[in-house]
Design an enzyme around this catalytic site. Structure first.
Site, PDB file in Angstrom:
ATOM      1  CB  SER A  84     -23.102  40.796  23.757  1.00 56.82           C
ATOM      2  OG  SER A  84     -24.115  39.883  24.126  1.00 56.82           O
ATOM      3  CG  HIS A  93     -22.388  36.903  21.003  1.00 56.56           C
ATOM      4  ND1 HIS A  93     -23.672  37.401  20.960  1.00 56.56           N
ATOM      5  CD2 HIS A  93     -22.147  36.638  22.314  1.00 56.56           C
ATOM      6  CE1 HIS A  93     -24.178  37.438  22.179  1.00 56.56           C
ATOM      7  NE2 HIS A  93     -23.267  36.987  23.016  1.00 56.56           N
ATOM      8  CG  ASN A  94     -25.982  38.712  17.936  1.00 57.80           C
ATOM      9  OD1 ASN A  94     -25.247  38.798  18.917  1.00 57.80           O
ATOM     10  ND2 ASN A  94     -26.837  39.658  17.610  1.00 57.80           N
ATOM     11  CE  LYS A 106     -23.576  41.476  20.276  1.00 59.95           C
ATOM     12  NZ  LYS A 106     -24.796  41.592  19.618  1.00 59.95           N
ATOM     13  CD  GLU A 138     -28.579  36.444  21.206  1.00 55.24           C
ATOM     14  OE1 GLU A 138     -27.591  37.063  21.628  1.00 55.24           O
ATOM     15  OE2 GLU A 138     -29.581  37.021  20.725  1.00 55.24           O
TER      16      GLU A 138
HETATM   17  C1  6PG Z   1     -26.860  40.841  22.543  1.00 52.02           C
HETATM   18  C2  6PG Z   1     -27.954  40.436  21.588  1.00 52.02           C
HETATM   19  C3  6PG Z   1     -28.501  41.571  20.817  1.00 52.02           C
HETATM   20  C4  6PG Z   1     -29.550  41.173  19.780  1.00 52.02           C
HETATM   21  C5  6PG Z   1     -30.825  40.699  20.322  1.00 52.02           C
HETATM   22  C6  6PG Z   1     -31.944  40.496  19.310  1.00 52.02           C
HETATM   23  O1  6PG Z   1     -25.799  40.269  22.379  1.00 52.02           O
HETATM   24  O2  6PG Z   1     -27.072  41.673  23.419  1.00 52.02           O
HETATM   25  O3  6PG Z   1     -27.422  39.537  20.659  1.00 52.02           O
HETATM   26  O4  6PG Z   1     -27.423  42.171  20.161  1.00 52.02           O
HETATM   27  O5  6PG Z   1     -29.831  42.264  19.009  1.00 52.02           O
HETATM   28  O6  6PG Z   1     -30.630  39.518  21.010  1.00 52.02           O
HETATM   29  O7  6PG Z   1     -31.568  39.767  18.200  1.00 52.02           O
HETATM   30  P1  6PG Z   1     -32.678  39.185  17.205  1.00 52.02           P
HETATM   31  O8  6PG Z   1     -33.776  40.208  17.088  1.00 52.02           O
HETATM   32  O9  6PG Z   1     -32.002  38.983  15.898  1.00 52.02           O
HETATM   33  O10 6PG Z   1     -33.174  37.931  17.838  1.00 52.02           O
END
Ligand code: 6PG
Length: 496
Positions: free
Chosen positions: A145, A203-204, A200, A207
């Site tokens: 990430s 984590h997303n 991960k 996010e």
């Molecule tokens: C990271 C992000 C990355 C992710 C983008 C886009 O940890 O660097 O999570 O892995 O792919 O943020 O995600 P979306 O297109 O699903 O918003």
């Protein structure tokens, strides 16, 4: 696949040149930045891309940053890496990843290690780990990430795979990872098998929740609080000096003060309001449904993105229910409201993280992974997209009790939530009264309130299920499983 397992000399047969410590194939931006990061940390790295032009461009533009061995074929690439080989693949998740693995395998030896640094679905990682294990090849699904910038200057790295593979892969990952304030590398072996990609994925999901909560805060401050984007940028910059300090809050301030060069409008006003997603948030919710973990904040955030994209429905409903021009806007004191929104954001964010950590714990139980949740919080302190000051507090909470029932009741977070509750309620009520939706705020508050209730209406649901489908229920006053003969004499019987 070659079957020999003897160790080759560490120099190439024709060039006499030292072999690479690691290879990386897939040189799109993330891959090439990661390769540069690895090279900059003193590792000799073999690089390869399906289209040779990308390899050439990397060497031409950045070849002086370290020791690269460019390869123009898969065979040449594999042969230039010392054994047992560590080969990182940085390609799109899904079929492209399987295709690259298939190309590599014929040239690999037993004991070689493939590290998948893409955003793979953890179930694919579990499958690949098993398939490759049959061939004597280690597969290490690894969450990376931090976006392009993190890949180059230090990402947060969530490594899966076997303990044995980690011995070889771990030191390289730790050397290129971001460093937290205390100097610790933000890379760890989070668990075996698919654990790296599972962590991960969550984590997303967090996010997604974090970004939705930030977006709701912005909308309320603008639409109810009457602040302009540039003023809201200042608010976020100020919030970033306190407990809310995080990469995404800081970035929000940056984005909100940006002005579109063409129109002179705030940049946020020229961007189409339909949020995209590549799928990791959706995967998190799907997995949470399977595990039975209520990740309500992440789910609301994911659905909010879907809703934003339903432009036809949005237009139809907007036209059918236009805003009443005489409706009195909910009046708030902007200064007070800013603080209330901050508190609501903080409490909702705590809920989103608590839910995410619950999901990781449940995933670990389900798949037999030993995941140290405090360690996960630790490696999210720097490098990753959800890096935030309060992750230190999460690490402390899990250090004090690795089997926490919920983060919400730990002293630090319980205190933070307690202090935020009045403002949280005000903000959710204001959102409902003003017609400015704040689904993640509302569902986080509802989650908190539901957990606090002495009795939930789930009792009525059980009674209804028993009534229409004889699905049985338990009683509060004695053990056992019961059914009432609803369409008969309404007598109760105890089931088997
Ligand atoms: C990271 C992000 C990355 C992710 C983008 C886009 O940890 O660097 O999570 O892995 O792919 O943020 O995600 P979306 O297109 O699903 O918003």
């Amino acid at each position: 696949m070659s079957t020999s397992s003897s160790t080759e000399p560490t120099t190439g047969p024709t060039t006499g040149r030292a072999k690479a410590t690691i290879g990386l194939t897939g040189l799109a931006v993330m891959g090439s930045n990661l390769a540069r990061n690895i090279a900059r940390h003193g590792h000799t790295i073999a690089v390869h891309n399906r289209t040779q032009a990308k390899t050439d461009a990397l060497i031409e533009e950045h070849g002086d940053e370290g020791d690269f061995i460019p390869a123009s074929s898969v065979k040449e690439f594999v042969e230039s890496i010392e054994r047992p080989r560590v080969i990182m693949i940085m390609v799109k998740a899904g079929a492209p990843t399987d295709a690259v693995i298939e190309e590599l395998v014929p040239y690999l030896d037993k004991g070689d290690i493939i590290v998948d640094g893409g955003n793979a679905h953890f179930t694919d990682t579990i499958r690949r780990t098993e398939e490759l294990a049959e061939k004597g090849i280690e597969f290490v699904g690894t969450g990376v990430s931090g976006g392009e910038e993190g890949a180059l200057n230090g990402p947060s790295i969530m490594v899966g795979g076997s303990d044995q593979a980690y011995e070889r892969v771990g030191p390289i990952m730790e050397s290129i990872a971001a460093r937290a304030g205390d100097g610790e590398a933000c890379s760890a072996h989070v668990g075996t098998g698919g654990a790296g990609h599972f962590v991960k994925m969550v984590h997303n999901g967090i996010e997604y929740a974090d970004m939705q909560l930030i977006a709701e805060s912005y909308d309320l401050l603008r639409s109810v609080g009457g602040l302009e984007p540039a003023q809201i940028a200042d608010v976020f910059a100020e919030w970033n000096t306190g407990e809310l300090e995080s990469f995404l809050i800081e970035m929000t301030a940056d984005v909100l003060k940006h002005v579109d060069a063409d129109t002179g409008k705030p940049f946020v006003d020229v961007v189409k309001d339909a949020a995209e997603q590549k799928g990791t948030g959706r995967w998190t919710v799907q997995s949470a449904l399977d595990l039975g973990v209520p990740v309500t904040g992440i789910a609301e955030a994911t659905f909010a993105r879907s809703l934003s994209g339903h432009t036809d429905q949005r237009k139809a409903v907007r036209e059918a229910f236009p805003t009443d021009p005489d409706a009195k806007p909910v009046s708030v004191d902007p200064e007070v409201f800013v603080d209330q929104v901050r508190d609501a954001l903080y409490a909702s964010k705590v809920v989103a993280y608590a839910q995410g950590f619950d999901q990781i714990a449940a995933g670990a139980d389900e798949h037999g992974w030993q995941i140290d949740l405090g360690e996960v919080a630790k490696i999210w302190r720097a490098g990753c997209i959800i890096r935030a000051r309060f992750l230190n507090r999460i690490t402390e909470a899990y250090a004090a009790d690795p089997h926490l029932t919920t983060l919400l009741t730990t002293p630090f977070f319980a205190d933070a939530v307690k202090q935020s509750v009045p403002a949280w309620r005000e903000v959710v009520a204001t959102s409902a009264l003003s017609g400015v939706p704040a689904p993640a705020f509302a569902s986080s508050l509802a989650y908190f309130d539901a957990l606090r209730r002495d009795r939930l209406p789930a009792a009525l649901i059980q009674a209804l299920r028993d009534n229409f489908g004889a699905h049985t229920y338990e009683r509060v006053d004695r053990p056992g499983t019961f059914h009432t003969r609803w369409s008969g004499d309404r007598s109760e019987s105890e089931q088997g």
